[in-house]
Design an enzyme around this catalytic site. Sequence first.
Site, PDB file in Angstrom:
ATOM      1  N   ARG A 261      12.923  -5.342  40.764  1.00  0.00           N
ATOM      2  CA  ARG A 261      13.691  -5.285  41.695  1.00  0.00           C
ATOM      3  C   ARG A 261      13.158  -6.282  42.760  1.00  0.00           C
ATOM      4  O   ARG A 261      12.034  -6.265  43.283  1.00  0.00           O
ATOM      5  CB  ARG A 261      13.907  -3.865  42.394  1.00  0.00           C
ATOM      6  CG  ARG A 261      14.206  -2.871  41.480  1.00  0.00           C
ATOM      7  CD  ARG A 261      14.481  -1.528  42.009  1.00  0.00           C
ATOM      8  NE  ARG A 261      15.119  -0.640  40.876  1.00  0.00           N
ATOM      9  CZ  ARG A 261      15.433   0.590  41.159  1.00  0.00           C
ATOM     10  NH1 ARG A 261      15.495   1.177  42.312  1.00  0.00           N
ATOM     11  NH2 ARG A 261      15.755   1.098  40.051  1.00  0.00           N
ATOM     12  N   ARG A 276       7.391   0.336  48.199  1.00  0.00           N
ATOM     13  CA  ARG A 276       8.525  -0.237  47.822  1.00  0.00           C
ATOM     14  C   ARG A 276       8.023  -1.347  47.208  1.00  0.00           C
ATOM     15  O   ARG A 276       7.336  -2.267  47.747  1.00  0.00           O
ATOM     16  CB  ARG A 276       9.409  -0.651  49.086  1.00  0.00           C
ATOM     17  CG  ARG A 276      10.563  -1.444  48.567  1.00  0.00           C
ATOM     18  CD  ARG A 276      11.295  -1.731  49.855  1.00  0.00           C
ATOM     19  NE  ARG A 276      11.930  -0.537  50.498  1.00  0.00           N
ATOM     20  CZ  ARG A 276      13.017   0.149  50.193  1.00  0.00           C
ATOM     21  NH1 ARG A 276      13.761  -0.352  48.837  1.00  0.00           N
ATOM     22  NH2 ARG A 276      13.499   1.282  50.705  1.00  0.00           N
ATOM     23  N   GLU A 348      11.091   9.763  47.994  1.00  0.00           N
ATOM     24  CA  GLU A 348      12.234   9.763  46.904  1.00  0.00           C
ATOM     25  C   GLU A 348      11.511   9.341  45.553  1.00  0.00           C
ATOM     26  O   GLU A 348      10.758   8.230  45.608  1.00  0.00           O
ATOM     27  CB  GLU A 348      13.470   8.976  47.253  1.00  0.00           C
ATOM     28  CG  GLU A 348      14.664   8.998  46.175  1.00  0.00           C
ATOM     29  CD  GLU A 348      15.256   7.762  46.051  1.00  0.00           C
ATOM     30  OE1 GLU A 348      15.589   7.141  47.263  1.00  0.00           O
ATOM     31  OE2 GLU A 348      15.944   7.271  44.940  1.00  0.00           O
ATOM     32  N   SER A 351      16.466   9.868  41.347  1.00  0.00           N
ATOM     33  CA  SER A 351      17.808  10.114  41.523  1.00  0.00           C
ATOM     34  C   SER A 351      18.487  10.468  40.125  1.00  0.00           C
ATOM     35  O   SER A 351      18.297  10.039  39.237  1.00  0.00           O
ATOM     36  CB  SER A 351      18.432   8.790  42.127  1.00  0.00           C
ATOM     37  OG  SER A 351      17.924   8.603  43.460  1.00  0.00           O
ATOM     38  N   ARG A 389       5.620   6.541  43.320  1.00  0.00           N
ATOM     39  CA  ARG A 389       5.529   7.401  44.343  1.00  0.00           C
ATOM     40  C   ARG A 389       4.941   8.674  43.973  1.00  0.00           C
ATOM     41  O   ARG A 389       4.501   9.390  44.927  1.00  0.00           O
ATOM     42  CB  ARG A 389       6.966   7.450  45.046  1.00  0.00           C
ATOM     43  CG  ARG A 389       7.445   6.065  45.727  1.00  0.00           C
ATOM     44  CD  ARG A 389       8.820   6.347  46.229  1.00  0.00           C
ATOM     45  NE  ARG A 389       9.216   5.025  46.511  1.00  0.00           N
ATOM     46  CZ  ARG A 389      10.501   4.590  46.854  1.00  0.00           C
ATOM     47  NH1 ARG A 389      11.542   5.524  46.983  1.00  0.00           N
ATOM     48  NH2 ARG A 389      10.820   3.676  47.566  1.00  0.00           N
TER      49      ARG A 389
END
Length: 425
Positions: A261, A276, A348, A351, A389
Amino acid sequence: MIDIKELRSRPAELKELIERKNVRVDFERILGLDETRRELIGETEKLKAERNAASRDIARLQKEKQDASAAIAATRETGDRIKALDQELKALEEEQRQLLLAIPNAPHPEVPVGNDEEANVFVREWGEKAPAPEWLKDHLSWGEAEGFYDFPRGAKLSGSGFPLYTGPGAKLERALIQFMLDLQSGENGYTEVSTPFLVNSASMTGTGQLPKMAEDMYYCERDDLWLIPTAEVPITNIHAGEVLDAKKLPMKFCGYSPCFRREAGSYGRDVRGFLRTHQFNKVELVKLARPENSYEELEKLLNDAESVLQKLGLHYRVLTLCSGDTSFASAKTYDIEVWSPAEGKYLECSSCSNFEDFQARRANIRFKEGSGKPRFVHTLNGSGLATSRLIVALVEACQQEDGSLLLPEVLRPYLGTERLRGPAA
RNA sequence: GGAGGAAUAGUCUAAUUGGUAAGGCAGCGGUCUUGAAAACCGCCGGGUUAGCGCCCUUGGGGGUUCGAGUCCCCCUUCCUCCGCCA
């Protein structure tokens, strides 16, 4: 992609729903195009019917050895008009398609309405927060001191946001990936796949990354290929363009991939350590389901993702994302957030979303039942889970006062030890 | 990288010197039957339409033609062979 027929039949309702995602949509242009499109279709089809009939007459005349030159000349003109109209129609359809591709999916009507993460709704939590004694180090200072990872040298190789795992850190991450794949493909019943990590534009469009997210992805211009931002893309597209047997649904896949990303525009946010990064590793879960029970399948998918944290003994909570926080292609999303004792906050790490037929319509994934017409499947996916994470939470929750990690039972077979120490110790 | 061959609907397989996609199988519904099988009838890609119907669909895109699965050009994928290569 939104169904143009739906859009035509209840535009106000759809507009209201989609705008709950905190975006403005304008259907007037698209509906205007649609009307013109259907008029043009009527015109060309009438001409084509004429041409077809005339062609049959010509064939008959020639078979009877009669002169057909007048009919041929007349039909040639019809053909020219058809060609012109078809070109007009094609341009119009392409414009309509581009507009449709840019419209987000409508959130499920029961998704809580809200603008941002503040409005996300707590669903449940599991376990308890690990203690944060005085001596506890955060994942970054602990890991670099113990030699589990080396961010400066990762940055030397590629730039900031490209982690380098070293020694026991690399082994720990590999163990986590293998543990998650074994769990999902074992008792949770997913079919394991190993996919390409570069995909074409059609695949990216199928799952909704293109055209809107082009700036957030790495692109190899020379070969016209994109680096996947998640294994969702190749896995969901496995059956693109196919008509599946209803009996095979739901189909369940799990697969590991690195995720790439660019994170354009997010510099300065959560940049510490693994929070991140431009590259991370993830085990992904994907389902192709029947529309009738896709929301039950979403609950099960969420449970399957949660099972990873339960077996690792890590405290987490589950949230329903509000409309404004629900992503472009999703109709409903749950986030799983794992507790970071040193950061003192939830991170997080998964998802889980139901995209309903939004991706299936783009990727043309259908199923057929009995004599019925093919219908679009519902697609779902969830991280199960991302390692970066997870490692933050793990090394903080399992850290001992002497600097070693006391591993969760389930990881010990993969590492051949119950306690992990860095070479620095 | 080079040479040759191939791609038809869920699947298999046809289609004359170019004449407007024919069938089989699987699946589903129905008739018949106590039930099932068999047999028979129907459905079984998309668009448009209230519907009848009309139009489109032979891997994708162009071209020639009154008319293209069929002829020509470009692209993709697969197969065979050659070359290179972990």
